[in-house]
Design a protein around this motif. Structure first.
Motif, PDB file in Angstrom:
ATOM      1  N   ARG A   1      67.857 -26.845  65.475  1.00 39.24           N
ATOM      2  CA  ARG A   1      67.393 -28.350  65.627  1.00 39.24           C
ATOM      3  C   ARG A   1      67.157 -28.453  67.037  1.00 39.24           C
TER       4      ARG A   1
ATOM      5  N   ALA B   1      72.404 -31.162  57.450  1.00 41.43           N
ATOM      6  CA  ALA B   1      73.654 -31.924  56.709  1.00 41.43           C
ATOM      7  C   ALA B   1      73.171 -33.500  56.568  1.00 41.43           C
ATOM      8  N   SER B   2      73.635 -33.834  55.509  1.00 44.51           N
ATOM      9  CA  SER B   2      73.400 -35.129  55.202  1.00 44.51           C
ATOM     10  C   SER B   2      74.339 -35.895  54.278  1.00 44.51           C
ATOM     11  N   GLU B   3      74.164 -37.159  53.602  1.00 46.72           N
ATOM     12  CA  GLU B   3      75.274 -37.627  52.846  1.00 46.72           C
ATOM     13  C   GLU B   3      74.617 -38.243  51.622  1.00 46.72           C
TER      14      GLU B   3
ATOM     15  N   LYS C   1      79.594 -36.125  52.587  1.00 48.73           N
ATOM     16  CA  LYS C   1      78.716 -35.056  53.491  1.00 48.73           C
ATOM     17  C   LYS C   1      78.238 -34.004  52.753  1.00 48.73           C
TER      18      LYS C   1
ATOM     19  N   VAL D   1      72.182 -29.400  53.092  1.00 51.79           N
ATOM     20  CA  VAL D   1      70.917 -29.574  52.053  1.00 51.79           C
ATOM     21  C   VAL D   1      70.248 -28.303  52.270  1.00 51.79           C
TER      22      VAL D   1
ATOM     23  N   PHE E   1      71.921 -29.167  46.687  1.00 54.66           N
ATOM     24  CA  PHE E   1      73.087 -29.619  47.548  1.00 54.66           C
ATOM     25  C   PHE E   1      74.337 -28.929  47.629  1.00 54.66           C
TER      26      PHE E   1
ATOM     27  N   TYR F   1      79.769 -29.995  51.862  1.00 54.71           N
ATOM     28  CA  TYR F   1      79.883 -29.660  53.117  1.00 54.71           C
ATOM     29  C   TYR F   1      81.069 -28.871  53.551  1.00 54.71           C
TER      30      TYR F   1
END
Length: 456
Positions: A357, A387-389, A394, A397, A414, A417
């Motif tokens: 990224r 990563a997301s929520e 957490k 993805v 998913f 984490y």
């Protein structure tokens, strides 16, 4: 530490000189290492393949920055590439015995513990002709693309220390993919109209003389297979020996072979492996890229993200910008496969995505053709999206870019984490006991095992 004596010009006609365990100690730069360090390299080089050449040694390695130099780590064995128990086993053997057979046996025992064929290559990817003939020099994992391993391409101009195809080079024939018969390739592609792409790989197909490689290429071109649209060549030659396209005695014949593919109306995708921006800086590689592009070939670039070599967003941003400037298309950032020295080169998936990224946001849209980080795992190419929520928890993805079942492609899923996970097998589903593809993957595995059972 001695540096390179000269910068090779584009007009030079150098002869390639290889360095292996047999003669690497003759290099002046290596002679400046302690005997202990040289022995460490010998220990690792007796298990994992080791070969470099004079272009890499003199033009790509910054000997003033050794042992940290990326190109040095990429091509010379490092102690950490073997886990301690394997290192000690081989070191003890070398200290106590000069029997080549005993050394080879110990090496092979260690190799078999290194997951030599990840992602079901031997069990799941070997295709079969309609008459029942198994083609052990080919792989067909994804519907549109089959891989072909010419028997004459089972080596490279130099070996990458991370190479996931290391079993091709260690003298264990039962671990190799190799095929001589181009007729079987033509027949298989004819029998499978869903195949649009044939990928020549190895080793490195560009290690072959043009006269030899042309026999394979010409067999496909002369067959006029209507479903065949693209010929791909997976190669490290631009980075390790660009003179293949400049001044080698078959350079013009090689370029003419590439030109014939384009003239036939097929797309020629030159899949170039560049692991560090240092490989793109010589005049020779820049001129070689220019000449290949003149044939009508399109150069796409790819590399795994590697600890100790390119785990730096600036390195990737520099690579992608330079590649675009030279007319290449950034294609993939891969994750180190679960084989060989994965423990040494592997990077947690979360960190790999963060590096991707940070590099991605530095480059223009023309370089954002690149995809990654991507794991070439048993189900397919699994893309780490970050990563997301979900409900405050957490998650990681993911999605499948290319799958054994095309229906899996681009379905997001998913995982819980895990900042330490470096491979899909380290991850656990965020909900439920299995990822969405696992039940069907088990059916595929079971079906292949049943297919391979002898008739009663």
């Amino acid at each position: 530490m001695q540096s390179s004596e000269s910068v090779w010009s584009v007009e030079e006609s150098p002869n390639i000189k290889s360095y292996t365990l047999a003669n690497f100690r003759t290099l002046p730069q290596i002679q400046e290492f302690s005997e202990e360090k040289q022995f460490e390299m010998e220990v690792v080089g007796n298990v994992l393949p080791f070969k470099t050449n004079n272009y890499v040694v003199e033009q790509l390695i910054d000997w003033n920055n050794v042992p940290k130099d990326s190109m040095f780590v990429l091509t010379f064995p490092q102690k950490g590439m073997l886990i301690p128990k394997h290192y000690e086993k081989m070191a003890t053997t070398l200290k106590n015995s000069s029997d080549k057979k005993e050394i080879q046996k110990v090496a092979n025992d260690i190799r078999l513990e290194l997951n030599p064929h990840p992602a079901g290559q031997m069990e799941l990817n070997v295709p079969t002709l309609k008459d029942g003939t198994k083609l052990y020099g080919m792989q067909h994992k994804y519907k549109e693309t089959c891989l072909f391993f010419p028997s004459q391409s089972q080596t490279c101009h130099a070996y990458c220390s991370f190479c996931f195809r290391w079993p091709q080079f260690v003298g264990m024939d039962e671990l190799k993919f190799a095929m001589q018969e181009s007729n079987s390739l033509v027949q298989y592609v004819r029998e499978h109209p869903e195949i649009s792409d044939v990928l020549f790989t190895g080793g490195d197909p560009m290690i072959m003389k043009a006269k030899v490689f042309s026999t394979y290429i010409n067999s496909l071109l002369d067959a006029d297979i209507p479903n065949l649209k693209t010929i791909r060549i997976g190669t490290k030659s631009l980075a390790y020996w660009p003179y293949k396209f400049l001044t080698d005695d078959d350079a013009e014949e090689t370029l003419a072979m590439l030109q014939r593919v384009s003239d036939k109306g097929l797309h020629l995708a030159f899949m170039a492996h560049f692991n560090h921006s240092a490989e793109l800086k010589t005049g020779a590689v820049k001129e070689a890229i220019k000449r290949i592009r003149k044939t009508g070939a399109q150069i796409r670039t790819q590399s795994p993200i590697l600890r100790h070599i390119n785990d730096d967003p600036q390195v990737w941003a520099d690579m992608w910008r330079t590649q675009v400037q030279l007319g290449c298309i950034p294609y993939y950032m891969f994750v180190v496969r679960d084989t060989g020295a994965q423990h040494y080169f592997g990077i947690p998936l979360v960190k790999a995505h963060e590096i991707f990224r940070k590099a991605y946001r530095q480059v223009s849209g023309l370089a954002r053709t690149v995809r990654g980080p991507s794991m070439s795992a048993t189900p397919g190419k699994i893309h780490v999206l970050g990563a997301s929520e979900i409900n405050g928890e957490k998650v990681i993805v993911l999605r499948i870019l290319q799958g054994r079942n095309p229906e899996w492609v681009h379905i997001p899923f998913f995982a819980k984490y895990d900042e330490n996970a470096i491979w899909i097998d380290d991850l656990k589903p965020f909900s439920g006991e299995k990822f969405f593809f696992e039940d069907e993957m088990q059916k595929i595995l079971h079906g292949r095992k049943e297919q391979d059972l002898p008739e009663s």
